[in-house]
Scaffold this motif. Structure first.
Motif, mmCIF file in Angstrom:
data_model
loop_
_atom_site.group_PDB
_atom_site.id
_atom_site.type_symbol
_atom_site.label_atom_id
_atom_site.label_comp_id
_atom_site.label_asym_id
_atom_site.label_seq_id
_atom_site.Cartn_x
_atom_site.Cartn_y
_atom_site.Cartn_z
ATOM 1 N N UNK A 1 0.818 -1.216 0.000
ATOM 2 C CA UNK A 1 0.000 0.000 0.000
ATOM 3 C C UNK A 1 0.851 1.266 0.000
ATOM 4 N N UNK A 2 2.167 1.107 0.023
ATOM 5 C CA UNK A 2 3.025 2.280 0.234
ATOM 6 C C UNK A 2 2.985 3.255 -0.936
ATOM 7 N N UNK A 3 2.596 2.771 -2.132
ATOM 8 C CA UNK A 3 2.577 3.676 -3.285
ATOM 9 C C UNK A 3 1.243 4.405 -3.427
ATOM 10 N N UNK A 4 0.314 4.135 -2.527
ATOM 11 C CA UNK A 4 -1.014 4.746 -2.653
ATOM 12 C C UNK A 4 -1.127 5.966 -1.750
ATOM 13 N N UNK A 5 -2.036 6.896 -2.109
ATOM 14 C CA UNK A 5 -2.196 8.058 -1.243
ATOM 15 C C UNK A 5 -3.051 7.694 -0.025
ATOM 16 N N UNK A 6 -3.037 8.569 0.970
ATOM 17 C CA UNK A 6 -3.529 8.226 2.308
ATOM 18 C C UNK A 6 -4.960 7.690 2.325
ATOM 19 N N UNK A 7 -5.866 8.333 1.580
ATOM 20 C CA UNK A 7 -7.267 7.914 1.636
ATOM 21 C C UNK A 7 -7.468 6.522 1.045
#
Lengths: 366, 278
Positions: free
Chosen positions: A179-185
């Protein structure tokens, strides 16, 4: 060592009720002269969601790559269902991986990506088609079957990577900071989705992350890794409520560290004292900010007076910095504002002060 | 402010003239060649007169030329096959394997490209003499193939360096063995590098003359055929065939260049996706 102070911690981590799927035994690994993993032993149960949590450089990804077969351990063994896993090449392990940046095949469509493992295994065409369709439906990506990976968004690529791995029905799924490449939401949304997906398919997940909150939200158990050694392995609640070491207490959530001394069953820390069931000697306690309350006359609570130093609004809670009359600084979390003018009457229950052991040659945090 | 060299407007007004001169110097001979291939009275005489396609008609009726073209095509295709067959494994070894003398190997692989063709040709000639191999198109193929391995190796090596290794790991993870991974993932990812290398090798082999000169048997390649005719004097038929070669070479080089740009922009898109995660 730790069990002398905390018999219940080590007893619970053994998890005796569920069947073990994967046994990691004394795995060690060095890159050149730098040791990356030192004698890691860990059991992963059937259907368990285990998170390997650690800062960058803690060796968490290396451990995952050893399980997946992309690195060879220098020593130790990994056993899955009675079979030595670490002696098999990666393509013979019933383990699949979701890579950090997904590693989708850019020259293949979404459907061809997902069916890759089944086609390589030479499954009958109808079965491949049925399983791919099912996998795409599971991650809600059926509409994109004929797209190329470059044409879909990061979150969608993430789902495809997941479908591509799960369609092979592995016994264990490894996820390397997926999930590290995704934005916070999107990240928060995927955390929930991933967790419910794991419950649905019932496959064991080993999830690597450096994000404490992510680990807390998703895991059945957390294995906290620090400088190549396991610091603590426990459920999120247990690791939060009963941290075994200073490092654990500080890495997961905020805490107050109280240095004191036990003498004749009484712990003393500055001017505070309370009865404990510990042997004599120096001791460190972790006291979570939310366990210090405005005095309400709780039975057996440790009471003290303190001056308010600062107050930070955190939405649902306020984080207060207070100074006790003897100079001890503490932080506490409350749901109400405090007045700056008058001294505060505060208290905490002795059971909330958890004795923790110093971590070996620890680099200090905060 | 700023550096005095980069002040706009301070550029020499001779610069455009200078550029035009360089351009003319580079391309005037080729333009002349092309223009005179359509010139009725033959090569020479200014300005060119009587636009005609006669020389092309003559060219298309000339069997010796077309035999040499076929020979050249055959040699070039075989050279592409040989240099790719040897160059791809060499590039893989350079990218993945660690072996003693790797640095030396990397330098030596490039040597045939740097070495004057005369040296390569002469040394191969001596080798074939020593081994008692009869000179033929075969020996030219071997000569071109060995000299151009370096092109294949460097092109494919560059492609490998840009390849995302996680893709190969993902393939292994999904149950494909090393061989299947190579064919299904590695090669398709290198496709553009390989096509580019093949085009470049093909073009280089088509107009190679130095190595071929030493290794020629009874059958001529096109450049050697032309060279042979030149000794009997220039006819515009040579201009015509040269024009055709020029056009085809240009097409090949442009194709190669565009493939390369496409490969790079694709990688940039991929990198962007990884960074931003839209």
């Amino acid at each position: 060592m730790a069990s002398a102070i905390h018999p219940e911690v080590s007893a619970k981590t053994a998890n005796p009720t569920t069947r073990s799927l994967l046994s990691i035994r004394n795995i060690g690994k060095s890159f050149g002269r730098t040791p990356v993993l030192r004698s890691i032993s860990l059991e992963i149960a059937e259907g368990e969601f285990l998170t390997i949590l650690g800062e960058s450089g803690s060796g968490k990804t290396t451990l995952l790559r050893i399980i997946g077969g992309f690195e060879t351990a220098d020593c130790g063994e990994i056993v899955m269902a009675g079979e030595r896993l670490d002696r098999l090449p990666p393509y013979r392990r019933r383990v699949n991986t979701v890579f950090q940046y997904y590693a989708l095949f850019p020259h293949l469509t979404v459907e061809e990506n997902v069916s890759y493992g089944l086609r390589v295994a030479k499954l009958p065409k109808e079965e491949v088609a049925a399983r791919v369709e099912q996998a795409l439906a599971m991650v809600k990506m059926s509409a994109f079957a004929n797209s190329k990976p470059a044409k879909i968004s990061g979150g969608q690529q993430q789902r495809i990577a997941l479908a591509r791995a799960l369609v092979n029905r592995p016994r264990l799924l490894l996820l390397d900071e997926p999930l590290s490449a995704l934005d916070a939401n999107l990240r928060r949304q995927m955390q929930v989705e991933l967790k419910s997906l794991q419950r649905e398919v019932g496959i064991s997940f080993v999830f690597v992350t450096h994000d404490q909150d992510e680990a807390m939200v998703m895991s059945d158990r957390i294995a906290l890794l620090r400088m190549g050694e396991l610091e603590q392995v426990a459920s999120p609640r247990e690791i939060y409520d009963r941290p075994a070491t200073v490092y654990t207490a500080q890495f997961i959530g905020h805490t107050n560290l109280l240095r004191g001394e036990v003498k004749g069953g009484i712990a003393r820390c500055h001017s505070l004292s309370w009865p404990v069931n510990l042997p004599d000697g120096p001791v460190l306690f972790s006291l979570r900010p939310e366990n210090i309350h405005f005095a309400a006359g709780m039975q057996g609570a440790v009471k003290f007076r303190a001056k308010l130093c600062s107050q930070i609004f955190h939405g649902a809670t306020e984080l207060l910095q207070v100074q006790c009359t003897d100079g001890l600084m503490l932080s506490l979390r409350t749901s109400t504002r405090a007045s700056r003018d008058e001294d505060l009457d505060l208290e905490f229950l002795p059971a909330a002060a958890v004795p923790v052991r110093e971590s070996g040659q620890g680099k200090k945090r905060d | 402010m700023g550096l005095p060299m980069s002040v706009p407007g301070n550029r020499s007004r001779w610069l455009p003239w200078h550029a035009a001169l360089v351009f003319g110097f580079l391309y005037l001979p080729i333009v002349t060649l092309i223009v005179y291939s359509f010139n009725g009275p033959g090569v020479g005489g200014f300005p060119p007169r009587n636009f005609t396609l006669d020389w092309y008609r003559e060219l298309f009726a000339d069997d010796a030329i077309w035999t040499s073209v076929l020979n050249s095509l055959f040699v070039a295709l075989a050279a592409v096959a040989i240099s790719l067959a040897l160059g791809i494994p060499a590039a893989l070894a350079l990218d993945r394997a660690n072996f003693p003398g790797k640095v030396l190997f990397r330098r030596l692989v490039l040597l045939p490209l740097i070495l004057p063709g005369i040296i390569t040709g002469l040394s191969l000639l001596m080798l074939f003499r020593e081994a008692d191999v009869k000179l033929s198109l075969m020996t030219i193929i071997l000569g071109h193939g060995t000299a151009l391995i370096s092109v294949a190796t460097t092109e494919v090596f560059a492609g490998l360096q840009k390849l995302d290794r996680a893709q190969e790991e993902a393939s292994l993870d999904l149950g494909a063995n090393y061989w299947q991974t190579f064919w299904r993932i590695t090669i398709p990812n290198l496709r553009l590098s390989i096509i580019g290398a093949a085009l470049l090798i093909f073009t280089l082999s088509m107009d190679e003359i130095a190595v071929s000169f030493f290794l020629i048997g009874r059958d001529n390649t096109l450049p050697l055929e032309i060279w042979g005719r030149l000794r009997r004097g220039i006819t515009p038929e040579i201009n015509a065939i040269s024009t055709l070669i020029f056009v085809f070479s240009l097409a090949a080089i442009v194709t190669w260049y565009r493939l390369r740009v496409r490969a790079e922009s694709k990688l940039e898109i991929a990198a962007e996706l990884v960074e931003t995660g839209p």
